[in-house]
Scaffold this motif. Structure first.
Motif, PDB file in Angstrom:
ATOM      1  N   LYS A   1       0.832  -1.166   0.157  1.00 43.78           N
ATOM      2  CA  LYS A   1       0.045  -0.053   0.090  1.00 43.78           C
ATOM      3  C   LYS A   1       0.877   1.444   0.107  1.00 43.78           C
ATOM      4  CE  LYS A   1      -4.069  -2.035   2.251  1.00 43.78           C
ATOM      5  NZ  LYS A   1      -4.761  -2.106   3.197  1.00 43.78           N
ATOM      6  N   SER A   2       1.978   1.102   0.630  1.00 47.92           N
ATOM      7  CA  SER A   2       2.938   2.327   0.721  1.00 47.92           C
ATOM      8  C   SER A   2       3.841   2.451  -0.750  1.00 47.92           C
ATOM      9  CB  SER A   2       4.129   2.196   1.843  1.00 47.92           C
ATOM     10  OG  SER A   2       3.189   2.162   3.059  1.00 47.92           O
ATOM     11  N   GLY A   3       3.677   1.559  -1.713  1.00 48.23           N
ATOM     12  CA  GLY A   3       4.326   1.600  -2.663  1.00 48.23           C
ATOM     13  C   GLY A   3       5.915   1.002  -2.603  1.00 48.23           C
ATOM     14  N   TRP A   4       6.208   0.464  -1.739  1.00 53.19           N
ATOM     15  CA  TRP A   4       7.836  -0.250  -1.651  1.00 53.19           C
ATOM     16  C   TRP A   4       7.967  -1.304  -2.432  1.00 53.19           C
ATOM     17  CZ3 TRP A   4      11.076   3.326  -0.300  1.00 53.19           C
ATOM     18  CH2 TRP A   4      10.582   4.276   0.662  1.00 53.19           C
ATOM     19  N   ILE A   5       7.071  -2.158  -2.377  1.00 49.75           N
ATOM     20  CA  ILE A   5       6.837  -3.525  -3.057  1.00 49.75           C
ATOM     21  C   ILE A   5       5.481  -3.659  -3.706  1.00 49.75           C
ATOM     22  CG2 ILE A   5       8.422  -4.666  -1.293  1.00 49.75           C
ATOM     23  CD1 ILE A   5       5.954  -6.045  -0.375  1.00 49.75           C
ATOM     24  N   GLU A   6       5.635  -4.482  -4.809  1.00 49.75           N
ATOM     25  CA  GLU A   6       4.726  -4.832  -5.904  1.00 49.75           C
ATOM     26  C   GLU A   6       4.353  -6.085  -6.169  1.00 49.75           C
ATOM     27  OE1 GLU A   6       3.354  -3.303 -10.331  1.00 49.75           O
ATOM     28  OE2 GLU A   6       5.670  -3.554  -9.919  1.00 49.75           O
ATOM     29  N   LEU A   7       2.951  -6.567  -5.811  1.00 46.98           N
ATOM     30  CA  LEU A   7       2.601  -7.809  -6.338  1.00 46.98           C
ATOM     31  C   LEU A   7       2.499  -8.001  -7.722  1.00 46.98           C
ATOM     32  CD1 LEU A   7       1.513 -10.402  -4.778  1.00 46.98           C
ATOM     33  CD2 LEU A   7      -0.864  -9.397  -5.021  1.00 46.98           C
ATOM     34  N   ILE A   8       3.267  -8.895  -8.193  1.00 44.14           N
ATOM     35  CA  ILE A   8       3.387  -9.144  -9.785  1.00 44.14           C
ATOM     36  C   ILE A   8       2.585 -10.211 -10.260  1.00 44.14           C
ATOM     37  CG2 ILE A   8       5.535  -7.555 -10.022  1.00 44.14           C
ATOM     38  CD1 ILE A   8       6.940 -10.429 -10.075  1.00 44.14           C
ATOM     39  N   GLY A   9       2.404 -11.151  -9.235  1.00 41.61           N
ATOM     40  CA  GLY A   9       1.644 -12.508  -9.554  1.00 41.61           C
ATOM     41  C   GLY A   9       1.110 -13.291  -8.197  1.00 41.61           C
ATOM     42  N   LYS A  10       0.597 -14.194  -8.232  1.00 34.12           N
ATOM     43  CA  LYS A  10       0.066 -14.894  -7.246  1.00 34.12           C
ATOM     44  C   LYS A  10       1.035 -15.262  -6.388  1.00 34.12           C
ATOM     45  CE  LYS A  10      -2.872 -18.397  -5.035  1.00 34.12           C
ATOM     46  NZ  LYS A  10      -3.843 -19.317  -5.296  1.00 34.12           N
ATOM     47  N   GLY A  11       1.410 -14.569  -5.215  1.00 33.74           N
ATOM     48  CA  GLY A  11       2.469 -14.912  -4.267  1.00 33.74           C
ATOM     49  C   GLY A  11       3.930 -14.533  -4.629  1.00 33.74           C
ATOM     50  N   ALA A  12       4.095 -13.371  -5.551  1.00 35.70           N
ATOM     51  CA  ALA A  12       5.295 -13.039  -6.011  1.00 35.70           C
ATOM     52  C   ALA A  12       5.268 -11.716  -6.060  1.00 35.70           C
ATOM     53  CB  ALA A  12       5.398 -13.500  -7.503  1.00 35.70           C
ATOM     54  N   TYR A  13       6.384 -11.150  -5.497  1.00 32.12           N
ATOM     55  CA  TYR A  13       6.843  -9.506  -5.031  1.00 32.12           C
ATOM     56  C   TYR A  13       7.971  -9.174  -6.029  1.00 32.12           C
ATOM     57  CZ  TYR A  13       3.224  -9.625  -1.437  1.00 32.12           C
ATOM     58  OH  TYR A  13       1.800  -9.704  -0.928  1.00 32.12           O
ATOM     59  N   ARG A  14       8.124  -8.007  -6.184  1.00 31.41           N
ATOM     60  CA  ARG A  14       9.206  -7.459  -6.757  1.00 31.41           C
ATOM     61  C   ARG A  14       9.486  -5.964  -5.749  1.00 31.41           C
ATOM     62  NH1 ARG A  14       9.738  -3.753 -11.781  1.00 31.41           N
ATOM     63  NH2 ARG A  14       7.660  -2.525 -11.712  1.00 31.41           N
ATOM     64  N   ARG A  15      10.554  -5.726  -5.648  1.00 36.15           N
ATOM     65  CA  ARG A  15      10.798  -4.198  -5.020  1.00 36.15           C
ATOM     66  C   ARG A  15      10.487  -3.119  -6.070  1.00 36.15           C
ATOM     67  NH1 ARG A  15      16.911  -2.932  -3.803  1.00 36.15           N
ATOM     68  NH2 ARG A  15      16.693  -2.189  -6.013  1.00 36.15           N
ATOM     69  N   VAL A  16      10.003  -2.101  -5.858  1.00 39.60           N
ATOM     70  CA  VAL A  16       9.624  -1.044  -6.766  1.00 39.60           C
ATOM     71  C   VAL A  16      10.724  -0.303  -6.935  1.00 39.60           C
ATOM     72  CG1 VAL A  16       7.935   0.959  -7.026  1.00 39.60           C
ATOM     73  CG2 VAL A  16       7.079  -1.114  -6.215  1.00 39.60           C
ATOM     74  N   GLU A  17      11.246  -0.247  -8.081  1.00 39.89           N
ATOM     75  CA  GLU A  17      12.358   0.644  -8.480  1.00 39.89           C
ATOM     76  C   GLU A  17      11.799   1.693  -9.443  1.00 39.89           C
ATOM     77  OE1 GLU A  17      15.795  -1.740  -9.234  1.00 39.89           O
ATOM     78  OE2 GLU A  17      14.485  -3.120  -8.785  1.00 39.89           O
ATOM     79  N   LEU A  18      12.145   3.179  -9.390  1.00 37.70           N
ATOM     80  CA  LEU A  18      11.892   3.918 -10.070  1.00 37.70           C
ATOM     81  C   LEU A  18      12.782   4.452 -11.036  1.00 37.70           C
ATOM     82  CD1 LEU A  18      10.036   6.142  -7.178  1.00 37.70           C
ATOM     83  CD2 LEU A  18       8.849   4.511  -8.861  1.00 37.70           C
ATOM     84  N   ASP A  19      12.329   5.091 -12.396  1.00 34.00           N
ATOM     85  CA  ASP A  19      13.453   5.568 -13.238  1.00 34.00           C
ATOM     86  C   ASP A  19      13.762   6.933 -12.671  1.00 34.00           C
ATOM     87  OD1 ASP A  19      13.593   7.337 -15.683  1.00 34.00           O
ATOM     88  OD2 ASP A  19      13.789   5.295 -16.330  1.00 34.00           O
ATOM     89  N   ALA A  20      15.068   7.231 -12.821  1.00 30.61           N
ATOM     90  CA  ALA A  20      15.617   8.266 -12.310  1.00 30.61           C
ATOM     91  C   ALA A  20      14.962   9.399 -12.750  1.00 30.61           C
ATOM     92  CB  ALA A  20      17.044   8.210 -12.350  1.00 30.61           C
ATOM     93  N   GLN A  21      14.690   9.604 -14.158  1.00 31.05           N
ATOM     94  CA  GLN A  21      14.204  10.662 -14.897  1.00 31.05           C
ATOM     95  C   GLN A  21      12.626  10.941 -14.912  1.00 31.05           C
ATOM     96  OE1 GLN A  21      15.836   9.970 -19.034  1.00 31.05           O
ATOM     97  NE2 GLN A  21      17.740  11.283 -18.217  1.00 31.05           N
ATOM     98  N   THR A  22      12.102   9.899 -14.984  1.00 32.78           N
ATOM     99  CA  THR A  22      10.461   9.762 -15.065  1.00 32.78           C
ATOM    100  C   THR A  22       9.661   9.866 -13.715  1.00 32.78           C
ATOM    101  OG1 THR A  22      10.161   7.501 -15.670  1.00 32.78           O
ATOM    102  CG2 THR A  22      10.285   8.990 -17.380  1.00 32.78           C
TER     103      THR A  22
END
Length: 73
Positions: free
Chosen positions: A41-62
């Protein structure tokens, strides 16, 4: 404040582009389901599929999340 330390520890140990499973995060790293939901909910990690997470990484420019690539999976 204890949760802040857990978040920092998680983000520092999470390799760029890596996918972690909820099972591993909960059973091996001892993160609760509720804490993982809070991080989502805070935007630090993202659910990308059932039971699978990734760390949210932002593009430096956009400042938009970088797309997941095949190496992460």
């Amino acid at each position: 404040m204890q949760n802040d330390g857990k978040l920092i520890s998680l983000l520092r140990s999470w390799p760029q582009g890596a996918v972690f499973t909820s099972e591993w995060l909960i059973h091996e790293k001892k993160y609760s389901k509720g804490l993982l939901q809070q991080y989502r909910k805070s935007g630090w990690i993202e659910l990308i599929g059932k039971g699978a997470y990734r760390r949210v990484e932002l593009d430096a420019q956009t400042k938009k999340p970088l797309p997941l690539n095949w190496k992460g999976g």
